[in-house]
Design a protein around this motif. Structure first.
Motif, PDB file in Angstrom:
ATOM      1  N   LEU A 188       2.162  -3.627   5.219  1.00 45.96           N
ATOM      2  CA  LEU A 188       2.144  -3.841   3.772  1.00 45.96           C
ATOM      3  C   LEU A 188       2.292  -5.311   3.420  1.00 45.96           C
ATOM      4  O   LEU A 188       1.639  -5.812   2.490  1.00 45.96           O
ATOM      5  CB  LEU A 188       3.272  -3.042   3.114  1.00 45.96           C
ATOM      6  N   GLY A 189       3.143  -6.012   4.140  1.00 45.02           N
ATOM      7  CA  GLY A 189       3.309  -7.440   3.884  1.00 45.02           C
ATOM      8  C   GLY A 189       1.999  -8.198   4.077  1.00 45.02           C
ATOM      9  O   GLY A 189       1.623  -9.042   3.253  1.00 45.02           O
ATOM     10  N   LEU A 190       1.291  -7.882   5.166  1.00 42.45           N
ATOM     11  CA  LEU A 190       0.002  -8.533   5.428  1.00 42.45           C
ATOM     12  C   LEU A 190      -1.025  -8.151   4.366  1.00 42.45           C
ATOM     13  O   LEU A 190      -1.771  -9.009   3.861  1.00 42.45           O
ATOM     14  CB  LEU A 190      -0.496  -8.147   6.818  1.00 42.45           C
ATOM     15  N   LEU A 191      -1.097  -6.872   4.036  1.00 45.55           N
ATOM     16  CA  LEU A 191      -2.080  -6.410   3.051  1.00 45.55           C
ATOM     17  C   LEU A 191      -1.841  -7.050   1.685  1.00 45.55           C
ATOM     18  O   LEU A 191      -2.796  -7.451   0.998  1.00 45.55           O
ATOM     19  CB  LEU A 191      -2.012  -4.886   2.923  1.00 45.55           C
ATOM     20  N   ARG A 192      -0.598  -7.157   1.277  1.00 42.88           N
ATOM     21  CA  ARG A 192      -0.305  -7.766  -0.026  1.00 42.88           C
ATOM     22  C   ARG A 192      -0.632  -9.252  -0.027  1.00 42.88           C
ATOM     23  O   ARG A 192      -1.079  -9.798  -1.046  1.00 42.88           O
ATOM     24  CB  ARG A 192       1.162  -7.523  -0.383  1.00 42.88           C
ATOM     25  N   GLY A 193      -0.403  -9.915   1.096  1.00 47.36           N
ATOM     26  CA  GLY A 193      -0.768 -11.322   1.181  1.00 47.36           C
ATOM     27  C   GLY A 193      -2.272 -11.507   1.064  1.00 47.36           C
ATOM     28  O   GLY A 193      -2.758 -12.403   0.350  1.00 47.36           O
ATOM     29  N   ILE A 194      -3.030 -10.664   1.755  1.00 49.86           N
ATOM     30  CA  ILE A 194      -4.493 -10.730   1.675  1.00 49.86           C
ATOM     31  C   ILE A 194      -4.952 -10.402   0.264  1.00 49.86           C
ATOM     32  O   ILE A 194      -5.889 -11.017  -0.269  1.00 49.86           O
ATOM     33  CB  ILE A 194      -5.127  -9.766   2.697  1.00 49.86           C
TER      34      ILE A 194
END
Length: 394
Positions: free
Chosen positions: A291-297
């Motif tokens: 989720l952290g990666l997806l939100r950053g993207i």
């Protein structure tokens, strides 16, 4: 969107803008689905944790009291973990010893630096003070000289003197006045600078003292805390190793010892729930990281999409000719992730039945695949494609 070749897709600017908005919507839905999975996992994990804590609360005190009568294989397991915990505590003490030494050195260094700053200010004071007094005397002397020159000028203007005599005296008096005035201005400026230097030195010393005091206080607090921890571990090493060993052994146990009484049954339940708890923990860790990666993207996609929309608006506003954006296949490949992962996350009940399987999916789709290098290249490649296309307008 037209496939130009095996490495890229050709889109006009409007198609590229719609493509990005569509993919960002897919990413939004993916984040929503994964976030809902995370929430369900947390709820289930909390329920499981409550059960686990109840079992642990029963087993820990009984294992502590009955340790000598436990099966030999389980006692050996406990002994091994206890030895590992003792070694860990001893390593912690060694690290604390080093930190205490460096902390005390930092405290001593801070005090010495503070004393040096104060001494430097004291050393500068006599010199600055003497310079100020000398400049004040010089200004007074110059004022006296200016008065004398003024009197000479007035005397030279007396009607009793001849014109030739008066003209020479007047010129000399005026030159002397001008020279004295310049020296006065210079001396006053030097006095102002001396006083400003003194104020600056006082302020800098005050700021230095405040900073050093804060650092000293922080170092003192940290050193005191480390000393307290060191003393506690040193004075209770054996007991702490025993307690930590039993706790860790029970937390990590996946097979219960061969016991037929009630404690044996509870240890068996605890071992089973250790496995369940570990599954939820691993799954939650994978989901949270994903989720952290997806939100950053998602944030990056929002910003880049806004940029493309602005360029499209300029094209329409100024009637610029149509351009072609060649989007590399690696970009479209990354953007296919969102819908695929959302589909996997949609069945929350299936995820709860097999949390480790979903953890593996999250790692495969996001964590292992979308490395920082891949994400950076993803955005750089889209930016390069847009810049290359807009070169046709220049």
């Amino acid at each position: 969107m037209a496939l130009r070749n095996s490495s890229s897709y050709d889109m006009n600017l409007g198609e590229f803008d719609r493509y990005l908005r569509d993919k960002n919507k897919e990413l939004d839905r993916c984040i929503t689905e994964v976030a809902e999975v995370q929430e369900r996992l947390r709820e289930e994990f909390q329920r499981e944790l409550t059960i686990w804590q109840g079992l642990f609360g029963i087993c820990y005190p009984q294992v502590t009291v009955r340790r000598a009568e436990l099966p030999a294989v389980f006692q050996e397991y406990l002994d091994r973990i206890e030895q590992e915990e003792r070694a860990r505590l001893e390593a912690e003490m060694a690290e604390l010893t080093a930190q205490l030494e460096s902390g005390r050195e930092a405290i001593d260094a801070g005090m010495a630096t503070g004393q040096q700053a104060v001494q430097a200010l004291k050393d500068a004071n006599p010199g600055l003070d003497a310079r100020e007094e000398a400049l004040k005397r010089k200004i007074v002397d110059l004022q006296d000289e200016y008065t004398e020159a003024y009197q000479e000028l007035q005397a030279a203007r007396q009607p009793l003197l001849s014109f030739i005599t008066r003209a020479g005296q007047i010129r000399r008096a005026r030159r002397r006045q001008a020279s004295i005035k310049q020296e006065q201005v210079k001396a006053i400026e030097e006095l102002r600078q001396v006083r400003e230097n003194w104020l600056t030195a006082v302020q800098e010393t005050s700021e230095t003292q405040a900073r050093l005091r804060e650092q000293w206080q922080q170092a003192t607090i940290e050193t005191a805390e480390r000393q307290a921890r060191y003393d506690y571990v040193r004075n209770n090493l054996t007991e702490l190793a025993r307690q930590n060993g039993i706790q860790r052994a029970l937390e990590e146990m996946t097979e219960a010892p061969p016991m037929s009484d009630e404690l044996g049954a509870k240890l068996k339940e605890l071992a089973e729930h250790n496995i369940i708890r570990a599954r939820y923990e691993e799954s939650l860790a994978a989901v949270s990281e994903s989720l952290g990666l997806l939100r950053g993207i998602n944030t990056g996609m929002d910003k880049f999409g806004d940029s493309v929309s602005q360029v499209l608006g300029e094209q329409k506003r100024y009637g610029l000719r149509q351009i072609t954006v060649r989007v590399p296949r690696q970009v479209t490949s990354v953007n296919q992730t969102w819908a695929a992962l959302a589909k996997e996350a949609r069945d929350e009940e299936a995820v709860l039945r097999a949390p480790l399987e979903f953890a593996a999916i999250a790692r495969r789709y996001v964590i292992d695949r979308l490395t920082p290098e891949v994400i950076q290249r993803f955005f750089e490649t889209m930016g390069e494609a847009l810049n290359k296309a807009t070169e046709a307008w220049h």
